[in-house]
Write an enzyme that holds these catalytic residues in place. Sequence first.
Site: not given
Ligand SMILES: *Cc1c(COP(=O)(O)O)cnc(C)c1O
Length: 391
Positions: A149, A197-198, A235, A323
């Site tokens: 990331n 993650s969407a 849910t 983060c």
């Molecule tokens: C953003 C990210 C996450 C965390 O995802 P969230 O949906 O924000 O909890 C985990 N791993 C990577 C590589 C990311 O870029």
Amino acid sequence: MIYLDNAATTRTAPEVVEAMLPYFTESFGNPSTIYSLGSASKKAVNQARKTIADALGANMEEIYFTAGGSESDNWAIKATAEAYAGKGRHIITTKIEHHAVLHTCQYLEKHGFEVTYLDVDRDGLVDPEQLKAAIRPDTILITIMFANNEIGTIEPIAEIGAIAKERGILFHTDAVQAFGQVPINVDEMHIDMLSSSAHKLNGPKGIGFLYIRKGVKIRSLIHGGAQERNRRAGTENVTGIVGFGAAVERAVRTMEERANKEIELRDYLIHRLETEIDYCWLNGHRTKRLPNNVNFSFLFIEGESMLIMLDMKGICASSGSACTSGSLDPSHVLLAIGLKHEEAHGSLRLTLSEENTKEEIDFVVDNLKQIVERLRSMSPLYEDFVKKNKA
Ligand SMILES: *Cc1c(COP(=O)(O)O)cnc(C)c1O
């Protein structure tokens, strides 16, 4: 505003919002009920599940919805560790994982597990030979991210998967940055579990999934009702799931065109920075790289100061992962690829989308040149350096 922080989150696409809206209003039923209002929700959830499974070459029964990437990573690692603890207590990961993986592994270390954190090379690549050498008879899980990331490096996932399969070890990959950006096939790449993650692919925030290959033993992380085949209670986030499905449908449909456009802009941005600013360099692999990622280090500069000055020009960027910003620790990823503390502090991440234009990139580079010059003119270190180099 020029938005260049798509690795932190993306704009929810209008067609995704559109797809979600009816499930807030007329079609609000609980998928677990038997009347038709509820079964409409259930149908929509399963349609999204199918779209996502197809995008990965998986079966829809192998897709489990969660509240995002962090939950998926936690679930994959903690709950397989627990389920396979009888077989062994050793886990292999890397030094450049997202904190959702790293902190989960550290948590398990406090609970009787042993974790090997593999080094990466200067480009951020894991060496498959080092992975092989780290495998022990008691290794139960390998968790290595698909793409980083911060620096955008794409790992040799198919090779890693083949090693894991050959040794009979489970393989999980955090594909939060990669899914929707690069093609993924869980069978060809021998992936047993995959997190996504969407909100990283133009979907809504707070919804993710964990792909779990049929036959993998895994405990539940969230106990309660029988949702998600008894494995993840609560849910269903119907609107989120519908939005995720629409985002994936869109990502698959536009992937090739989007990637080509982003790669062209990315390489143009890299070229301008490399040729027009002194004492800076690209972090991450030049070609095994996410189409939208640019990460640079600038000597004699504080990343945070750069971000503030870019913000004053309406430019959203990042100095590492969202983060870690706000903390004074340099990025663990940049340290792992061998940067010194001061080099890691002077880094900037620009992550593009297909909405960005060449004009925007030009505006950003022109401003960045001025910002770098201005900040260096205030740096005693830079002054010393210039004097020494002149002498
Ligand atoms: C953003 C990210 C996450 C965390 O995802 P969230 O949906 O924000 O909890 C985990 N791993 C990577 C590589 C990311 O870029």
